[in-house]
Design a protein around this motif. Structure first.
Motif, PDB file in Angstrom:
ATOM      1  N   ALA A   1       0.834  -1.206   0.000  1.00 11.49           N
ATOM      2  CA  ALA A   1       0.000   0.000   0.000  1.00 11.49           C
ATOM      3  C   ALA A   1       0.868   1.256   0.000  1.00 11.49           C
ATOM      4  O   ALA A   1       0.565   2.234  -0.697  1.00 11.49           O
ATOM      5  CB  ALA A   1      -0.930  -0.009   1.209  1.00 11.49           C
ATOM      6  N   ASP A   2       1.961   1.245   0.761  1.00 16.50           N
ATOM      7  CA  ASP A   2       2.862   2.396   0.788  1.00 16.50           C
ATOM      8  C   ASP A   2       3.438   2.655  -0.600  1.00 16.50           C
ATOM      9  O   ASP A   2       3.488   3.800  -1.058  1.00 16.50           O
ATOM     10  CB  ASP A   2       3.981   2.158   1.803  1.00 16.50           C
ATOM     11  N   ALA A   3       3.870   1.612  -1.290  1.00 18.06           N
ATOM     12  CA  ALA A   3       4.420   1.772  -2.634  1.00 18.06           C
ATOM     13  C   ALA A   3       3.361   2.302  -3.599  1.00 18.06           C
ATOM     14  O   ALA A   3       3.638   3.202  -4.404  1.00 18.06           O
ATOM     15  CB  ALA A   3       4.966   0.440  -3.138  1.00 18.06           C
ATOM     16  N   LEU A   4       2.162   1.775  -3.542  1.00 19.49           N
ATOM     17  CA  LEU A   4       1.100   2.208  -4.459  1.00 19.49           C
ATOM     18  C   LEU A   4       0.640   3.634  -4.162  1.00 19.49           C
ATOM     19  O   LEU A   4       0.302   4.386  -5.079  1.00 19.49           O
ATOM     20  CB  LEU A   4      -0.082   1.245  -4.383  1.00 19.49           C
ATOM     21  N   LEU A   5       0.629   4.014  -2.891  1.00 20.37           N
ATOM     22  CA  LEU A   5       0.198   5.362  -2.534  1.00 20.37           C
ATOM     23  C   LEU A   5       1.202   6.421  -2.971  1.00 20.37           C
ATOM     24  O   LEU A   5       0.842   7.589  -3.113  1.00 20.37           O
ATOM     25  CB  LEU A   5      -0.047   5.459  -1.029  1.00 20.37           C
ATOM     26  N   GLN A   6       2.445   6.041  -3.196  1.00 23.66           N
ATOM     27  CA  GLN A   6       3.436   6.999  -3.685  1.00 23.66           C
ATOM     28  C   GLN A   6       3.274   7.291  -5.168  1.00 23.66           C
ATOM     29  O   GLN A   6       3.798   8.287  -5.667  1.00 23.66           O
ATOM     30  CB  GLN A   6       4.842   6.471  -3.419  1.00 23.66           C
ATOM     31  N   ASP A   7       2.547   6.444  -5.872  1.00 20.73           N
ATOM     32  CA  ASP A   7       2.293   6.632  -7.298  1.00 20.73           C
ATOM     33  C   ASP A   7       1.080   7.550  -7.458  1.00 20.73           C
ATOM     34  O   ASP A   7      -0.021   7.214  -7.010  1.00 20.73           O
ATOM     35  CB  ASP A   7       2.019   5.275  -7.957  1.00 20.73           C
ATOM     36  N   PRO A   8       1.251   8.723  -8.078  1.00 19.76           N
ATOM     37  CA  PRO A   8       0.123   9.662  -8.213  1.00 19.76           C
ATOM     38  C   PRO A   8      -1.070   9.079  -8.973  1.00 19.76           C
ATOM     39  O   PRO A   8      -2.197   9.529  -8.777  1.00 19.76           O
ATOM     40  CB  PRO A   8       0.721  10.849  -8.983  1.00 19.76           C
TER      41      PRO A   8
END
Length: 168
Positions: free
Chosen positions: A109-116
């Motif tokens: 989730a952290d990785a995906l949330l960094q993607d705009p």
């Protein structure tokens, strides 16, 4: 210096720190459904889930000198997720306890949330329910504490005759 992520203060943008704090406290039954579509994404472990101990510090009254309170079990991991047509993002997860599944989902989730491209959808599908869940838990905790509150009051005598006799 320690930052309180629940109360970041005025003018301090702690967006990633806030969502990481939410993900670390999230129950698995809220993480699983929100991230089930993203579990098939290719991810490369930078640090596989590992469990260890971390020293927790406390302060007397919240403002006194720091002291070592004790150790807690923490599981952590880091992974790199390749997004479609974008740079790979690195997600990190730290959770209390030994749940490797929880830390994997938190890092994803952290990785995906960094993607705009994914942030608005995940904010609505994942972070908003987690914020509501945390607010409900805090309200429940406050209600339990309020139910044990005892109001002490002083009963003053209002009869003038007794007061006059005691004064003389």
């Amino acid at each position: 210096m320690f930052q309180a992520f629940d109360n970041p203060g005025a003018g301090r943008p702690l967006q990633r720190a806030q969502w990481m704090a939410l993900l670390a406290r999230a129950p698995l039954d809220l993480l699983e459904p929100a991230l089930c579509d993203h579990l098939s994404r290719p991810a490369r472990w930078l640090r596989a889930p590992e469990t260890g101990l971390m020293m927790v510090q406390g302060r007397a009254g919240g403002t006194g000198e720091r002291f070592n309170l004790g150790e807690v079990t923490v599981t952590r991991c880091a992974l790199r997720v390749q997004a479609e047509g974008a740079e790979a993002t690195v997600g990190v997860g730290y959770v209390l306890g030994r749940s490797q599944r929880h830390v994997h989902l938190a890092a994803l989730a952290d990785a995906l949330l960094q993607d705009p491209a994914h942030q608005p959808a995940l904010d609505a599908a994942l972070l908003a329910p987690l914020r509501r869940h945390q607010a409900d838990q805090q309200a429940e905790r406050r209600a339990r504490a309020a139910s044990t509150k005892v109001d002490f009051f002083t009963v003053a005598r209002e009869s003038g005759a007794d007061d006059e006799e005691e004064a003389e």
